[in-house]
Design an enzyme around this catalytic site. Structure first.
Site, PDB file in Angstrom:
ATOM      1  N   CYS A 158      59.256  39.622  37.245  1.00  0.00           N
ATOM      2  CA  CYS A 158      59.869  40.872  37.674  1.00  0.00           C
ATOM      3  C   CYS A 158      59.287  42.047  36.883  1.00  0.00           C
ATOM      4  O   CYS A 158      59.251  42.029  35.656  1.00  0.00           O
ATOM      5  CB  CYS A 158      61.380  40.821  37.457  1.00  0.00           C
ATOM      6  SG  CYS A 158      62.177  42.409  37.818  1.00  0.00           S
ATOM      7  N   SER A 186      30.612  36.824  32.774  1.00  0.00           N
ATOM      8  CA  SER A 186      29.593  37.874  32.688  1.00  0.00           C
ATOM      9  C   SER A 186      29.679  38.619  31.359  1.00  0.00           C
ATOM     10  O   SER A 186      28.802  39.397  31.006  1.00  0.00           O
ATOM     11  CB  SER A 186      29.777  38.878  33.830  1.00  0.00           C
ATOM     12  OG  SER A 186      31.107  39.386  33.803  1.00  0.00           O
ATOM     13  N   HIS A 221      44.275  36.233  30.671  1.00  0.00           N
ATOM     14  CA  HIS A 221      44.498  37.239  31.702  1.00  0.00           C
ATOM     15  C   HIS A 221      45.625  36.843  32.646  1.00  0.00           C
ATOM     16  O   HIS A 221      45.731  37.355  33.762  1.00  0.00           O
ATOM     17  CB  HIS A 221      43.211  37.492  32.518  1.00  0.00           C
ATOM     18  CG  HIS A 221      42.143  38.142  31.699  1.00  0.00           C
ATOM     19  ND1 HIS A 221      40.824  38.189  32.112  1.00  0.00           N
ATOM     20  CD2 HIS A 221      42.178  38.754  30.491  1.00  0.00           C
ATOM     21  CE1 HIS A 221      40.102  38.815  31.186  1.00  0.00           C
ATOM     22  NE2 HIS A 221      40.902  39.155  30.186  1.00  0.00           N
ATOM     23  N   ALA A 224      28.307  25.252  35.746  1.00  0.00           N
ATOM     24  CA  ALA A 224      29.407  24.519  35.114  1.00  0.00           C
ATOM     25  C   ALA A 224      29.484  23.081  35.637  1.00  0.00           C
ATOM     26  O   ALA A 224      29.602  22.121  34.868  1.00  0.00           O
ATOM     27  CB  ALA A 224      30.716  25.250  35.382  1.00  0.00           C
ATOM     28  N   GLY A 261      30.402  30.491  32.387  1.00  0.00           N
ATOM     29  CA  GLY A 261      30.745  31.181  33.633  1.00  0.00           C
ATOM     30  C   GLY A 261      31.440  32.510  33.464  1.00  0.00           C
ATOM     31  O   GLY A 261      32.358  32.833  34.220  1.00  0.00           O
TER      32      GLY A 261
HETATM   33  C1  BV8 Z   1      42.946  45.907  27.256  1.00  0.00           C
HETATM   34  C2  BV8 Z   1      43.118  40.451  36.295  1.00  0.00           C
HETATM   35  C3  BV8 Z   1      43.962  47.512  25.904  1.00  0.00           C
HETATM   36  C4  BV8 Z   1      43.474  39.099  36.699  1.00  0.00           C
HETATM   37  C5  BV8 Z   1      41.238  41.150  34.966  1.00  0.00           C
HETATM   38  C6  BV8 Z   1      35.108  50.560  27.948  1.00  0.00           C
HETATM   39  C7  BV8 Z   1      34.365  49.699  27.147  1.00  0.00           C
HETATM   40  C8  BV8 Z   1      34.890  48.461  26.751  1.00  0.00           C
HETATM   41  C9  BV8 Z   1      36.179  48.076  27.165  1.00  0.00           C
HETATM   42  C10 BV8 Z   1      36.894  48.943  27.967  1.00  0.00           C
HETATM   43  C11 BV8 Z   1      36.371  50.175  28.359  1.00  0.00           C
HETATM   44  N1  BV8 Z   1      37.296  50.779  29.150  1.00  0.00           N
HETATM   45  C12 BV8 Z   1      38.386  49.986  29.251  1.00  0.00           C
HETATM   46  C13 BV8 Z   1      38.159  48.871  28.526  1.00  0.00           C
HETATM   47  C14 BV8 Z   1      39.091  47.736  28.363  1.00  0.00           C
HETATM   48  C15 BV8 Z   1      39.052  46.856  29.610  1.00  0.00           C
HETATM   49  C16 BV8 Z   1      37.643  46.393  29.891  1.00  0.00           C
HETATM   50  O1  BV8 Z   1      37.127  45.528  29.200  1.00  0.00           O
HETATM   51  N2  BV8 Z   1      37.039  46.958  30.943  1.00  0.00           N
HETATM   52  C17 BV8 Z   1      35.673  46.562  31.273  1.00  0.00           C
HETATM   53  C18 BV8 Z   1      35.549  46.444  32.801  1.00  0.00           C
HETATM   54  C19 BV8 Z   1      34.717  47.580  30.706  1.00  0.00           C
HETATM   55  N3  BV8 Z   1      39.885  45.723  29.270  1.00  0.00           N
HETATM   56  C20 BV8 Z   1      41.207  45.782  29.524  1.00  0.00           C
HETATM   57  O2  BV8 Z   1      41.748  46.709  30.093  1.00  0.00           O
HETATM   58  C21 BV8 Z   1      42.032  44.617  29.003  1.00  0.00           C
HETATM   59  N4  BV8 Z   1      43.147  45.157  28.297  1.00  0.00           N
HETATM   60  O3  BV8 Z   1      41.882  46.119  26.748  1.00  0.00           O
HETATM   61  O4  BV8 Z   1      44.099  46.433  26.812  1.00  0.00           O
HETATM   62  C22 BV8 Z   1      45.252  47.620  25.267  1.00  0.00           C
HETATM   63  C23 BV8 Z   1      45.372  47.216  23.948  1.00  0.00           C
HETATM   64  C24 BV8 Z   1      46.577  47.348  23.338  1.00  0.00           C
HETATM   65  C25 BV8 Z   1      47.682  47.847  24.062  1.00  0.00           C
HETATM   66  C26 BV8 Z   1      47.547  48.215  25.390  1.00  0.00           C
HETATM   67  C27 BV8 Z   1      46.337  48.093  26.029  1.00  0.00           C
HETATM   68  C28 BV8 Z   1      42.580  43.789  30.150  1.00  0.00           C
HETATM   69  C29 BV8 Z   1      41.473  43.021  30.759  1.00  0.00           C
HETATM   70  C30 BV8 Z   1      42.044  42.122  31.855  1.00  0.00           C
HETATM   71  C31 BV8 Z   1      41.644  42.706  33.163  1.00  0.00           C
HETATM   72  N5  BV8 Z   1      42.073  41.798  34.211  1.00  0.00           N
HETATM   73  N6  BV8 Z   1      41.685  40.529  36.036  1.00  0.00           N
HETATM   74  C32 BV8 Z   1      42.752  38.776  37.943  1.00  0.00           C
HETATM   75  O5  BV8 Z   1      42.905  39.523  38.917  1.00  0.00           O
HETATM   76  O6  BV8 Z   1      42.035  37.763  37.923  1.00  0.00           O
HETATM   77  S1  BV8 Z   1      39.604  41.133  34.582  1.00  0.00           S
HETATM   78  C33 BV8 Z   1      38.683  40.189  35.679  1.00  0.00           C
HETATM   79  O7  BV8 Z   1      37.365  40.095  35.127  1.00  0.00           O
HETATM   80  C34 BV8 Z   1      39.171  38.751  35.753  1.00  0.00           C
HETATM   81  O8  BV8 Z   1      40.307  38.493  34.985  1.00  0.00           O
HETATM   82  C35 BV8 Z   1      38.015  37.953  35.170  1.00  0.00           C
HETATM   83  O9  BV8 Z   1      38.518  36.897  34.465  1.00  0.00           O
HETATM   84  C36 BV8 Z   1      37.407  38.971  34.289  1.00  0.00           C
HETATM   85  C37 BV8 Z   1      36.053  38.665  33.755  1.00  0.00           C
HETATM   86  O10 BV8 Z   1      35.190  38.324  34.828  1.00  0.00           O
HETATM   87  P1  BV8 Z   1      34.379  36.932  34.699  1.00  0.00           P
HETATM   88  O11 BV8 Z   1      35.360  35.825  34.536  1.00  0.00           O
HETATM   89  O12 BV8 Z   1      33.328  37.058  33.653  1.00  0.00           O
HETATM   90  O13 BV8 Z   1      33.750  36.801  36.134  1.00  0.00           O
HETATM   91  P2  BV8 Z   1      32.470  37.599  36.676  1.00  0.00           P
HETATM   92  O14 BV8 Z   1      32.499  37.507  38.165  1.00  0.00           O
HETATM   93  O15 BV8 Z   1      32.375  38.933  36.015  1.00  0.00           O
HETATM   94  O16 BV8 Z   1      31.237  36.730  36.134  1.00  0.00           O
HETATM   95  C38 BV8 Z   1      31.056  35.418  36.624  1.00  0.00           C
HETATM   96  C39 BV8 Z   1      29.963  34.806  35.801  1.00  0.00           C
HETATM   97  O17 BV8 Z   1      29.839  33.444  36.186  1.00  0.00           O
HETATM   98  C40 BV8 Z   1      28.593  35.452  36.030  1.00  0.00           C
HETATM   99  O18 BV8 Z   1      27.959  35.615  34.780  1.00  0.00           O
HETATM  100  C41 BV8 Z   1      27.835  34.400  36.870  1.00  0.00           C
HETATM  101  O19 BV8 Z   1      26.463  34.385  36.541  1.00  0.00           O
HETATM  102  C42 BV8 Z   1      28.483  33.135  36.398  1.00  0.00           C
HETATM  103  N7  BV8 Z   1      28.464  32.045  37.377  1.00  0.00           N
HETATM  104  C43 BV8 Z   1      28.463  32.130  38.745  1.00  0.00           C
HETATM  105  N8  BV8 Z   1      28.474  30.878  39.264  1.00  0.00           N
HETATM  106  C44 BV8 Z   1      28.496  30.011  38.211  1.00  0.00           C
HETATM  107  C45 BV8 Z   1      28.485  30.743  37.011  1.00  0.00           C
HETATM  108  N9  BV8 Z   1      28.499  30.181  35.797  1.00  0.00           N
HETATM  109  C46 BV8 Z   1      28.520  28.826  35.755  1.00  0.00           C
HETATM  110  N10 BV8 Z   1      28.529  28.042  36.864  1.00  0.00           N
HETATM  111  C47 BV8 Z   1      28.513  28.603  38.094  1.00  0.00           C
HETATM  112  N11 BV8 Z   1      28.519  27.820  39.196  1.00  0.00           N
HETATM  113 ZN    ZN Z   2      64.335  41.807  37.493  1.00  0.00          ZN
END
Ligand code: BV8
Ligand code: ZN
Length: 262
Positions: free
Chosen positions: A135, A209, A127, A251, A207
């Site tokens: 740019c 979801s 990501h 973690a 870590g």
């Molecule tokens: C793409 C930007 C297509 C960077 C992020 C419908 C159904 C299925 C999929 C889709 C849909 N509609 C759209 C989609 C696709 C979409 C998607 O999946 N949407 C989801 C929401 C349904 N995906 C996309 O758009 C991706 N691109 O598919 O492109 C395409 C293909 C070809 C050509 C053109 C286009 C792009 C996805 C990237 C999105 N960018 N962020 C940033 O700002 O950081 S996503 C964002 O969520 C972050 O990047 C993060 O990495 C990501 C996932 O979150 P997690 O890392 O899992 O974090 P979260 O808070 O959710 O969970 C934390 C976990 O840790 C929990 O489980 C918790 O219990 C646990 N935890 C807490 N403390 C601890 C722990 N574990 C261990 N130790 C601890 N101490």
């Molecule tokens: Zn430029």
């Protein structure tokens, strides 16, 4: 006298130790929970999630960027400053240590550099990265200092608007190096992650979801390729049912205990 094998809180479940010892190719898939114990907020944990003040589609999307690039730029620069002020945790360090004596590839959704700062090499940032702005017009990588986020040394607020810099080459807007919703993942990083998972004997899912695709599909890819899948997460997730073993720990607690057994 039979000894009951109580599962003491600091023991690694034996099947996980056995799988890790038997594995020759390991992949560690990480999400925001990997950095939680470094003080970096996760996205979806209710009380602390980064999204709690904002809506993802407003900040991590091309539409959000076009609607208010100063807000988006400010938010990403605020996050970069937070990461600079944070340290890798014991979990990051354990994985780095493991890499010293085994074939361990890291594919992360995290845009922070804490794995690297713990001494790891990271195979794929699927990501993107907070530290690789580029740019939005001509794609050239931008080199940034922190002056834009430190108001005479004071960190800006998360919702402070900061105008993105102009590209020195073409004058376009420099954008965050993150992959937004609807944007495709960097080709090379994604392919590396997928190939590594396909070839792995053991895949740890730490870590995350398991909500965001295509990364969230990797545990299923691992399973169908015959790898043992282990989830390290305090709670149930969308990918828990893909795991052979689910270790309800964190973690920074679990990974050091596991690596100490190897
Ligand atoms: C793409 C930007 C297509 C960077 C992020 C419908 C159904 C299925 C999929 C889709 C849909 N509609 C759209 C989609 C696709 C979409 C998607 O999946 N949407 C989801 C929401 C349904 N995906 C996309 O758009 C991706 N691109 O598919 O492109 C395409 C293909 C070809 C050509 C053109 C286009 C792009 C996805 C990237 C999105 N960018 N962020 C940033 O700002 O950081 S996503 C964002 O969520 C972050 O990047 C993060 O990495 C990501 C996932 O979150 P997690 O890392 O899992 O974090 P979260 O808070 O959710 O969970 C934390 C976990 O840790 C929990 O489980 C918790 O219990 C646990 N935890 C807490 N403390 C601890 C722990 N574990 C261990 N130790 C601890 N101490
Ligand atoms: Zn430029």
């Amino acid at each position: 006298m039979t000894h009951s094998h109580e599962q003491t809180v600091d023991a690694v479940p034996q099947p996980i130790v056995d799988a890790a010892r038997a594995a020759s190719r390991i992949v560690v898939l990480t999400g925001a929970g990997m950095s939680a114990e470094s003080g970096i907020a996760t996205f979806r944990d209710a009380r602390t999630g980064l999204w709690q003040d904002f809506d993802p589609k407003d900040l991590a999307s091309p539409e959000g960027w076009l609607a208010d690039s100063d807000l988006v730029w400010g938010w990403y620069r605020w996050r970069a400053a937070l990461v600079r002020r944070s340290e890798p945790n014991a979990g990051h360090r354990a994985v780095a240590q493991w890499q010293q004596h085994a074939q361990v590839d890291i594919a992360t959704q995290n845009v922070d550099d804490l794995h690297e700062r713990a001494g790891s090499t990271v195979l794929a940032h699927v990501h993107g990265s907070l530290f690789e702005p580029y740019c939005s017009e001509c794609g050239v990588r931008a080199e940034l200092d922190d002056t834009d986020i430190l108001d005479d040394g004071i960190l800006i607020d998360a919702d402070q608007r900061v105008p993105p810099p102009d590209c020195p080459r073409c004058g376009g807007l420099i954008r965050p190096g993150a992959v937004w919703f609807g944007e495709s993942l960097p080709e090379q990083a994604w392919e590396a992650a997928e190939n590594a998972v396909r070839a792995a004997d053991l895949v740890l899912v730490v870590g995350t979801s398991g909500v965001v695709y295509p990364f969230a599909g990797l545990p299923a890819v691992a399973r169908s390729a015959g790898a043992t899948v282990v989830e390290i997460n305090p709670v149930e997730t969308e990918v828990s049912d893909m795991a052979d073993h689910r270790w309800r720990t964190t973690a920074a607690v679990g990974l050091p205990l596991l690596v100490a057994q190897l």
